[in-house]
Every structure is written in structure tokens, then in C-alpha cells.
Design a protein around this motif. Sequence first.
Motif, PDB file in Angstrom:
ATOM      1  N   ASP A  66       0.823  -1.225   0.000  1.00 40.19           N
ATOM      2  CA  ASP A  66       0.000   0.000   0.000  1.00 40.19           C
ATOM      3  C   ASP A  66       0.854   1.272   0.000  1.00 40.19           C
ATOM      4  O   ASP A  66       0.332   2.376   0.144  1.00 40.19           O
ATOM      5  N   ILE A  67       2.172   1.103  -0.160  1.00 38.03           N
ATOM      6  CA  ILE A  67       3.062   2.274  -0.245  1.00 38.03           C
ATOM      7  C   ILE A  67       3.363   2.562  -1.706  1.00 38.03           C
ATOM      8  O   ILE A  67       3.662   1.644  -2.475  1.00 38.03           O
ATOM      9  N   THR A  68       3.261   3.841  -2.091  1.00 42.70           N
ATOM     10  CA  THR A  68       3.663   4.233  -3.442  1.00 42.70           C
ATOM     11  C   THR A  68       4.675   5.370  -3.308  1.00 42.70           C
ATOM     12  O   THR A  68       4.488   6.280  -2.499  1.00 42.70           O
ATOM     13  N   VAL A  69       5.772   5.269  -4.051  1.00 42.72           N
ATOM     14  CA  VAL A  69       6.873   6.228  -3.935  1.00 42.72           C
ATOM     15  C   VAL A  69       7.302   6.701  -5.320  1.00 42.72           C
ATOM     16  O   VAL A  69       7.535   5.876  -6.210  1.00 42.72           O
ATOM     17  N   PHE A  70       7.423   8.023  -5.501  1.00 45.82           N
ATOM     18  CA  PHE A  70       8.006   8.561  -6.727  1.00 45.82           C
ATOM     19  C   PHE A  70       9.354   9.195  -6.390  1.00 45.82           C
ATOM     20  O   PHE A  70       9.709   9.291  -5.215  1.00 45.82           O
ATOM     21  N   ALA A  74      14.209   8.647  -3.828  1.00 45.65           N
ATOM     22  CA  ALA A  74      13.366   8.139  -2.738  1.00 45.65           C
ATOM     23  C   ALA A  74      13.081   6.649  -2.911  1.00 45.65           C
ATOM     24  O   ALA A  74      13.055   5.886  -1.931  1.00 45.65           O
ATOM     25  N   HIS A  78      14.072   3.595  -0.371  1.00 44.49           N
ATOM     26  CA  HIS A  78      13.088   2.600   0.059  1.00 44.49           C
ATOM     27  C   HIS A  78      13.621   1.185  -0.183  1.00 44.49           C
ATOM     28  O   HIS A  78      13.541   0.314   0.696  1.00 44.49           O
TER      29      HIS A  78
ATOM     30  N   GLN B  98       9.942  11.286   2.316  1.00 42.83           N
ATOM     31  CA  GLN B  98      11.176  11.101   1.535  1.00 42.83           C
ATOM     32  C   GLN B  98      10.960  11.408   0.060  1.00 42.83           C
ATOM     33  O   GLN B  98      11.843  11.975  -0.598  1.00 42.83           O
ATOM     34  N   GLU B  99       9.799  11.055  -0.503  1.00 44.47           N
ATOM     35  CA  GLU B  99       9.609  11.368  -1.930  1.00 44.47           C
ATOM     36  C   GLU B  99       9.569  12.881  -2.136  1.00 44.47           C
ATOM     37  O   GLU B  99      10.102  13.402  -3.114  1.00 44.47           O
ATOM     38  N   PHE B 102      13.110  14.435  -1.973  1.00 46.42           N
ATOM     39  CA  PHE B 102      13.809  14.334  -3.258  1.00 46.42           C
ATOM     40  C   PHE B 102      13.152  15.199  -4.320  1.00 46.42           C
ATOM     41  O   PHE B 102      13.850  15.774  -5.166  1.00 46.42           O
TER      42      PHE B 102
END
Lengths: 216, 216
Positions: A66-70, A74, A78, B98-99, B102
Amino acid sequence: MSNLVLTTFDWVPPPPRGFVRDLRIRWALEEAGLPYRVASVPFQNRGADHFAHQPFGQVPWLTDGDITVFESGAILLHLGELSARLMPTDPKGRAVVQEWVFAALASVEAASQPWSFFQFMDDAGETPMRKFFDDFLYKHRLPQMEKVLAGREWLAGAFSIADILMADVLRLVDRFGGLADYPACTAYVARATARTAFKKAYADQMAHFAAGDAAR
Amino acid sequence: MSNLVLTTFDWVPPPPRGFVRDLRIRWALEEAGLPYRVASVPFQNRGADHFAHQPFGQVPWLTDGDITVFESGAILLHLGELSARLMPTDPKGRAVVQEWVFAALASVEAASQPWSFFQFMDDAGETPMRKFFDDFLYKHRLPQMEKVLAGREWLAGAFSIADILMADVLRLVDRFGGLADYPACTAYVARATARTAFKKAYADQMAHFAAGDAAR
């Protein structure tokens, strides 16, 4: 067990192929041996769902449950938390990796990216600003990186996400011939891109966009 | 108990005062209420010890016991680990912070910094590259940030290190009038710089460099 999905464009024009930033993430995933799959979003007609994941309409982004990172930096941090092959677990080792992660982006790429835009533009001209950005890279960043890299194989002891970023940033400089006077930087890029994980990531990105050609 | 020492220059010329990047670190330390002291290195005649701590000869760096960290982004992540006032402790909350950390540096400042160099240079001229960098900021970064900031007070729920970086990056754009068409960005910068911790950090930086004047 992770459930990692890397999202990139379905297609890009030929020039940026091999340099689209999902490559940084593919490379890390291959180094770590983490299972993942690749998803695509349209390069043309980027929709609201795309901007909801990446507010500037760019790629890549990563979902992990359920984590989304751009932002590639970053995403690499992760992934660094998921594998000691990407980032050490002790506080001191992590601090060294993290400072070089930011140095790659906020110090070196901050100079190399505008410099590269001048290389791309045929009508850039020999203006004072061109000289300014040449100096930014050739006087204030590459000589310093040359000294650092002359003395070590990888930035933070063992290979880490910092090397993925720094090598990828310097690789684009090398593409335009900008590393000619910097043998330690050149050797570092060669060392990094000789890694099995880089070669797999590069081949996979090229194949992904070739498949996009076929689907058009 | 932490033993934090922030190192900056002993003096800088007037124009960058209030914008030297130790301010980002002072601001975070004040937000967190962490005890620290400030040390100085010469602005002129930067020595080998300086480059050993900061390979590009810049500031700031932070020492925390036997750990030394350069790059303002990396220092803020390090401080974020020390205080939940700077970064949440749950994985999802950390990923969002963190995203945006950055994004502030590698997406927004990547556009605003070269743009700002054109503002500094009187002889930059109306070249195609100036237009290119204007578009990079005004078409591909600020409209997107305007949408994001129109919908939220802070980038990641509560105030965090991401806001310190993003507000500081946008603050320099504002200095040159670049936020005139972006009311949500302008309001965000005003909201961030109205915080007690920012005001203290700003006043302390100004006083530090004024003391440097007196010592010359």
C-alpha cells in the motif's frame, strides 16, 4: 515477501532509451535480487491517475503493497531499506550512503543536467550562460569527483544505491564526451556498467521500449 | 543525548545571506528542539580538512558524535531519524516525506537553480536556453506544485523536513519574483517562513555572518 511494481512509460522516442530513470530502479532491484514486475503508463496522454502517482507527470514510481513512492532517489532509499546489498544497516554506513545519494543528485546532477541540456540544443550558442554551466560542471564538480573516485572503488565502501545514482549521472555526461579529461570518473562508470545487474536492467529497458514500438 | 555540531562558513558576501544552506539545518534543529552548536570554516582559503568533510568545498555539514554528514538533504534525513517533529516513524509516512524531500531537490530545485543563475547574470540575454529554463520552471514544475499546494497545508500531512526543503527552494524563486502567478506556492512560502523556528534560524544565520564582518 515484497510485492514490488515498477511503473514506467509504455514507450519513449529512441534518444532517451537506455537513460530513462526506471533504469536506476531496475538496476537496484537486480542487484538486490528482489522480485518485481514492470507496469506501463502511456507516454502520450498522461492521465489524472498518472499525476496522482507522480505530480510532474514523469516516471518512474514504485508501489510496495500500500506504499507508493516517486522520485528515483526516494525509491532507491526505500529499496535500500529492503536489502543490505543496496545500503548497509549500521547508522554510520547509512549516513555515508545517504550523503552520496544526495551528492549525486543535488550536487553532481544539479550541474550535469543543465550542462546536458546545452549539449542537446543545437542552437544553444556560445553564450556567457553556456560558459557558466560548463564551469559549474568542469571546475566545481568533476575535478572534485575525480579526486574522490581516484581513491576508492565505490563511494561508500561496498557498492550501494549511491553508486547506482552517481554512475547513472556520470554515464550521461560520458555520453556527450564530458568525461574525457577525467580517467577515474570514466573508469568508475565502466566498472559500474560492467556489473551483471546493470546489463540486465539496461537490456530490459531497451526491450521494454522496443515492445512499445511493436504495439504502436 | 545528541552532540550535534553544524559547520558553516565564517563569513559570506551579503547577497547570499539568509539563503546559505546551513539555514535549512538550523531550521530543522529549531523545529525539533535539538541542542546544537555552530562551528565555522573559512570562506576564503578552504583547506584540505574542509574538503575531507565536504568534497565540493561547500557548506554545511553536520557531525553527530562519530558520524559526519554533508548535503543538506542527507543531513535533514539524519535529523528526521532523531525527531518525529521532522519525519514520522511509520513506513508509509516516511515514504511520503522522503519522496517530497527528493522532489524538492531533484525536481523543483533542478529547475529553479539554473533559472536563478539566469536571474543573477545581467548578461544572460534572451537566448533559446533562457527560454528553455524558463519553461522548465514555469511550465513543468510550478504549475504542478501550485496544484499540489492548493490542496494541502504541508506536503506530507504534518510539517516535515520535506517542507523545509521545498519552502526554502521556492523562497529563492520568490526572491526573484518567480512566484507572482502562483498564489498557493506564495502562501505556502509565507506559511513556512512565519514559523518561529524559521525566524530563529534566519536571524541566527544573519547574526552569524554579521559577526564574520566584525571579525574581518
